[in-house]
Scaffold this motif. Structure first.
Motif, short mmCIF file in Angstrom:
data_model
loop_
_atom_site.label_atom_id
_atom_site.label_comp_id
_atom_site.label_asym_id
_atom_site.label_seq_id
_atom_site.Cartn_x
_atom_site.Cartn_y
_atom_site.Cartn_z
N VAL A 31 -2.23 8.42 -6.67
CA VAL A 31 -2.10 8.64 -5.23
C VAL A 31 -2.29 7.30 -4.55
O VAL A 31 -3.29 6.62 -4.75
CB VAL A 31 -3.13 9.65 -4.70
N VAL A 32 -1.28 6.91 -3.75
CA VAL A 32 -1.34 5.67 -2.99
C VAL A 32 -1.48 6.04 -1.52
O VAL A 32 -0.63 6.74 -0.97
CB VAL A 32 -0.07 4.81 -3.20
N HIS A 33 -2.58 5.62 -0.92
CA HIS A 33 -2.83 5.90 0.50
C HIS A 33 -2.46 4.65 1.29
O HIS A 33 -3.01 3.57 1.06
CB HIS A 33 -4.30 6.25 0.71
N LEU A 34 -1.48 4.80 2.18
CA LEU A 34 -1.01 3.69 3.01
C LEU A 34 -1.62 3.80 4.41
O LEU A 34 -1.60 4.88 5.00
CB LEU A 34 0.51 3.69 3.13
N VAL A 35 -2.12 2.69 4.91
CA VAL A 35 -2.67 2.65 6.27
C VAL A 35 -2.10 1.43 6.97
O VAL A 35 -2.24 0.31 6.46
CB VAL A 35 -4.22 2.58 6.26
N GLY A 36 -1.46 1.65 8.10
CA GLY A 36 -0.94 0.53 8.88
C GLY A 36 0.55 0.65 9.14
O GLY A 36 1.07 1.75 9.33
N GLU A 37 1.22 -0.48 9.10
CA GLU A 37 2.64 -0.56 9.42
C GLU A 37 3.45 -0.86 8.17
O GLU A 37 3.18 -1.83 7.47
CB GLU A 37 2.87 -1.66 10.46
N LEU A 38 4.45 -0.02 7.92
CA LEU A 38 5.36 -0.21 6.80
C LEU A 38 6.67 -0.75 7.38
O LEU A 38 7.47 -0.01 7.95
CB LEU A 38 5.58 1.11 6.06
N ASP A 39 6.84 -2.08 7.27
CA ASP A 39 7.98 -2.71 7.92
C ASP A 39 8.49 -3.88 7.07
O ASP A 39 8.10 -4.03 5.91
CB ASP A 39 7.63 -3.15 9.34
N ILE A 40 9.33 -4.69 7.66
CA ILE A 40 9.95 -5.79 6.92
C ILE A 40 8.91 -6.77 6.38
O ILE A 40 9.11 -7.36 5.32
CB ILE A 40 11.01 -6.51 7.79
N ASP A 41 7.79 -6.91 7.05
CA ASP A 41 6.76 -7.84 6.60
C ASP A 41 5.87 -7.26 5.51
O ASP A 41 5.21 -8.01 4.78
CB ASP A 41 5.87 -8.27 7.77
N THR A 42 5.81 -5.93 5.40
CA THR A 42 4.85 -5.31 4.47
C THR A 42 5.49 -4.48 3.36
O THR A 42 4.80 -4.06 2.44
CB THR A 42 3.88 -4.40 5.25
N SER A 43 6.78 -4.24 3.43
CA SER A 43 7.43 -3.35 2.45
C SER A 43 7.33 -3.91 1.03
O SER A 43 7.33 -3.14 0.06
CB SER A 43 8.88 -3.08 2.83
N GLY A 44 7.21 -5.22 0.88
CA GLY A 44 7.06 -5.81 -0.45
C GLY A 44 5.78 -5.38 -1.13
O GLY A 44 5.73 -5.28 -2.36
N LEU A 45 4.73 -5.11 -0.35
CA LEU A 45 3.48 -4.63 -0.93
C LEU A 45 3.68 -3.26 -1.57
O LEU A 45 3.22 -3.02 -2.69
CB LEU A 45 2.39 -4.58 0.13
N LEU A 46 4.39 -2.38 -0.88
CA LEU A 46 4.66 -1.06 -1.45
C LEU A 46 5.47 -1.19 -2.73
O LEU A 46 5.16 -0.55 -3.74
CB LEU A 46 5.39 -0.16 -0.44
N ALA A 47 6.49 -2.04 -2.72
CA ALA A 47 7.31 -2.25 -3.92
C ALA A 47 6.46 -2.76 -5.07
O ALA A 47 6.61 -2.31 -6.22
CB ALA A 47 8.44 -3.23 -3.62
N ALA A 48 5.53 -3.68 -4.80
CA ALA A 48 4.67 -4.22 -5.85
C ALA A 48 3.72 -3.16 -6.40
O ALA A 48 3.50 -3.08 -7.62
CB ALA A 48 3.87 -5.40 -5.31
N VAL A 49 3.19 -2.32 -5.53
CA VAL A 49 2.28 -1.26 -5.98
C VAL A 49 3.03 -0.26 -6.86
O VAL A 49 2.55 0.14 -7.92
CB VAL A 49 1.62 -0.56 -4.77
N VAL A 50 4.22 0.14 -6.43
CA VAL A 50 5.03 1.09 -7.22
C VAL A 50 5.39 0.47 -8.56
O VAL A 50 5.25 1.12 -9.61
CB VAL A 50 6.28 1.53 -6.44
N ALA A 51 5.83 -0.78 -8.57
CA ALA A 51 6.18 -1.45 -9.83
C ALA A 51 4.97 -1.52 -10.76
O ALA A 51 5.10 -1.29 -11.97
CB ALA A 51 6.72 -2.85 -9.55
N GLY A 52 3.80 -1.81 -10.21
CA GLY A 52 2.59 -1.87 -11.02
C GLY A 52 2.24 -0.53 -11.64
O GLY A 52 1.82 -0.45 -12.80
N GLN A 53 2.43 0.54 -10.88
CA GLN A 53 2.15 1.88 -11.41
C GLN A 53 3.14 2.24 -12.52
O GLN A 53 2.75 2.80 -13.54
CB GLN A 53 2.18 2.92 -10.29
N ILE A 54 4.40 1.89 -12.33
CA ILE A 54 5.41 2.16 -13.36
C ILE A 54 5.08 1.37 -14.63
O ILE A 54 5.15 1.92 -15.74
CB ILE A 54 6.83 1.84 -12.84
N GLU A 55 4.70 0.10 -14.49
CA GLU A 55 4.34 -0.72 -15.65
C GLU A 55 3.19 -0.12 -16.44
O GLU A 55 3.12 -0.25 -17.66
CB GLU A 55 3.95 -2.14 -15.21
N ARG A 56 2.26 0.54 -15.76
CA ARG A 56 1.11 1.17 -16.41
C ARG A 56 1.44 2.56 -16.95
O ARG A 56 0.57 3.22 -17.51
CB ARG A 56 -0.05 1.25 -15.43
#
Length: 138
Positions: A31-56
């Motif tokens: 479960v990934v809990h997001l707090v704040g703004e999901l936009d052009i400046d922050t969307s890379g963080l979500l991509a990195a978190v998802v990629a990390g979960q897939i790798e694991r």
């Protein structure tokens, strides 16, 4: 629970974080809990978190969107990319507790595949979906 991953606003100033991701993992899902703004400046963080979960090998992912107060087109693209990446890895994505604003934006953009990841009981409200691509003015 893992410590939250934090992305701060561009330029390194001392403002509050733009987006915080906290990841909780158990034996069946993450479960990934997001707090704040999901936009052009922050969307890379979500991509990195998802990629990390897939790798694991954690490919059953829930995104708790209750803390997302803003989402632009880049944020929507990041959600859709997360859905695609998890499906390609043999997993699934579930979007939990989106705000009425986020539901409306997703619906207006015609992102049916994202709407399909939301259970009506988890949303707590009806979702207006355009019929056959027909929009309407309100």
């Amino acid at each position: 629970m893992l410590p939250p991953l934090v992305l701060t606003s561009p330029g390194g100033d001392e403002q509050a974080p733009v987006l915080t991701c906290s990841v909780a993992v158990d034996t069946t899902m993450s479960v990934v809990h997001l707090v704040g703004e999901l936009d052009i400046d922050t969307s890379g963080l979500l991509a990195a978190v998802v990629a990390g979960q897939i790798e694991r090998g954690h490919v059953d992912l829930r995104l708790d969107l209750s803390g997302v107060r803003f989402c632009d087109l880049a944020g929507l693209y990041a959600l859709r990319a997360a859905l695609r990446d998890l499906q390609e890895a043999g997993g699934r994505l579930r979007l939990l507790r989106p705000s009425p604003f986020l539901l409306r934006v997703v619906g207006l953009c015609g992102l049916q595949d994202l709407l399909d990841t939301m259970a009506a009981a988890e949303i707590g409200c009806a979702v207006d979906r355009p019929q056959d691509g027909a929009g309407g003015s309100r």
